[in-house]
Design a protein around this motif. Structure first.
Motif, PDB file in Angstrom:
ATOM      1  N   ILE A 162       0.738  -1.325   0.119  1.00 30.33           N
ATOM      2  CA  ILE A 162      -0.279  -0.242   0.206  1.00 30.33           C
ATOM      3  C   ILE A 162       0.766   1.596   0.133  1.00 30.33           C
ATOM      4  N   VAL A 163       1.540   1.506   0.803  1.00 27.45           N
ATOM      5  CA  VAL A 163       2.141   2.834   1.057  1.00 27.45           C
ATOM      6  C   VAL A 163       3.144   2.322  -0.305  1.00 27.45           C
ATOM      7  N   GLY A 164       3.725   1.418  -0.759  1.00 25.60           N
ATOM      8  CA  GLY A 164       4.463   1.403  -2.310  1.00 25.60           C
ATOM      9  C   GLY A 164       3.762   2.085  -3.503  1.00 25.60           C
ATOM     10  N   GLN A 165       2.402   1.328  -3.600  1.00 27.35           N
ATOM     11  CA  GLN A 165       1.322   2.420  -4.200  1.00 27.35           C
ATOM     12  C   GLN A 165       0.876   3.784  -4.262  1.00 27.35           C
ATOM     13  N   LEU A 166       0.700   4.233  -3.241  1.00 28.27           N
ATOM     14  CA  LEU A 166       0.595   5.060  -2.553  1.00 28.27           C
ATOM     15  C   LEU A 166       1.708   6.661  -2.857  1.00 28.27           C
ATOM     16  N   ARG A 167       2.803   5.812  -3.087  1.00 27.04           N
ATOM     17  CA  ARG A 167       4.070   7.247  -3.160  1.00 27.04           C
ATOM     18  C   ARG A 167       3.764   6.644  -4.012  1.00 27.04           C
ATOM     19  N   GLY A 168       3.933   5.756  -5.263  1.00 26.12           N
ATOM     20  CA  GLY A 168       4.283   5.476  -6.344  1.00 26.12           C
ATOM     21  C   GLY A 168       3.546   6.705  -7.059  1.00 26.12           C
ATOM     22  N   ILE A 169       2.064   6.634  -6.782  1.00 28.73           N
ATOM     23  CA  ILE A 169       0.833   7.495  -7.817  1.00 28.73           C
ATOM     24  C   ILE A 169       1.207   9.774  -6.926  1.00 28.73           C
ATOM     25  N   GLY A 170       1.710   8.838  -6.161  1.00 29.39           N
ATOM     26  CA  GLY A 170       1.757  10.738  -6.298  1.00 29.39           C
ATOM     27  C   GLY A 170       3.504  11.082  -6.283  1.00 29.39           C
ATOM     28  N   MET A 171       4.383   9.920  -6.867  1.00 29.10           N
ATOM     29  CA  MET A 171       5.682  10.198  -7.850  1.00 29.10           C
ATOM     30  C   MET A 171       5.059  10.621  -9.013  1.00 29.10           C
ATOM     31  N   GLN A 172       4.931   9.585 -10.007  1.00 32.54           N
ATOM     32  CA  GLN A 172       3.381   9.917 -10.500  1.00 32.54           C
ATOM     33  C   GLN A 172       2.974  11.115 -11.301  1.00 32.54           C
ATOM     34  N   ARG A 173       2.199  11.891 -10.399  1.00 35.03           N
ATOM     35  CA  ARG A 173       1.787  13.129 -10.387  1.00 35.03           C
ATOM     36  C   ARG A 173       2.450  13.865 -10.210  1.00 35.03           C
TER      37      ARG A 173
END
Length: 202
Positions: A162-173
């Motif tokens: 979950i942390v990986g997904q949330l941080r990853g989405i944030g970085m893509q944005r």
């Protein structure tokens, strides 16, 4: 008309909030490597000495900044008991905060990405990520205990994912705001985790 005098504690809190806000602005503008106590003090309208008085060092300022940026990022969680509902609210709320592109969220993600290559950031962000994973793992464990989350999942593994997904989405944005429509993505991600974890129908 007499002015209400602020207490020493109120003045201290006001100064610290102004200094942290100034530090976040400078991180967004120039990155953490260019962050100095003198620049933070100047941006906030204080002297370098005041910054040192409040935080002790640049490391102390960075630690305070990281905590301030993460605290309250997802409002309303304190009122929810640990479990599946709180976990889904955390995921939805985190994505909602990213969608608003706040200065705090922007600064946190920039610092988090720089932590990989910046020695002074590493310890702070390892601690922040560890606390975030622990919080999620507690929700998963509580959900298993109450029977709303499948007992075959491992809380620690779910927390990392979950942390990986949330941080990853944030970085893509952060890299390409127009390519990541978080408001459309938000309900899909939350529903994916509900289906993946829910004990219903197992």
């Amino acid at each position: 008309m007499s002015r209400v005098r602020r207490t020493q504690q109120q003045r201290r809190e006001s100064a610290e909030a102004a200094l942290v806000a100034a530090a976040a602005e400078l991180v967004i503008e120039s990155g953490v490597r260019s962050l100095t106590l003198a620049r933070v003090g100047e941006r906030a309208g204080y002297s370098r000495g005041i910054v040192t008085h409040h935080f002790g060092s640049k490391q102390g300022l960075i630690d305070a900044l990281a905590r301030a940026l993460q605290e309250g990022f997802v409002p309303g969680l304190a009122d929810k008991p640990p479990g599946l509902d709180r976990l889904l609210a955390l995921i939805d709320g985190y994505l909602g905060a990213l969608a608003h592109s706040s200065a705090a969220g922007h600064a946190f993600l920039l610092l988090w990405s720089e932590a990989v290559t910046t020695t002074e950031l590493g310890p702070t962000f390892r601690e922040r990520d560890s606390a975030f994973r622990d919080d999620i793992a507690k929700d998963v464990a509580a959900g298993i205990a109450e029977g709303t989350i499948r007992d075959t999942v491992r809380p620690e593994a779910v927390a990392v994912a979950i942390v990986g997904q949330l941080r990853g989405i944030g970085m893509q944005r952060l890299l390409d705001k127009d390519a990541v429509d978080i408001e459309r993505l938000r309900p899909e991600v939350t529903e994916q985790w509900r289906r993946a974890l829910s004990a219903e129908g197992q």
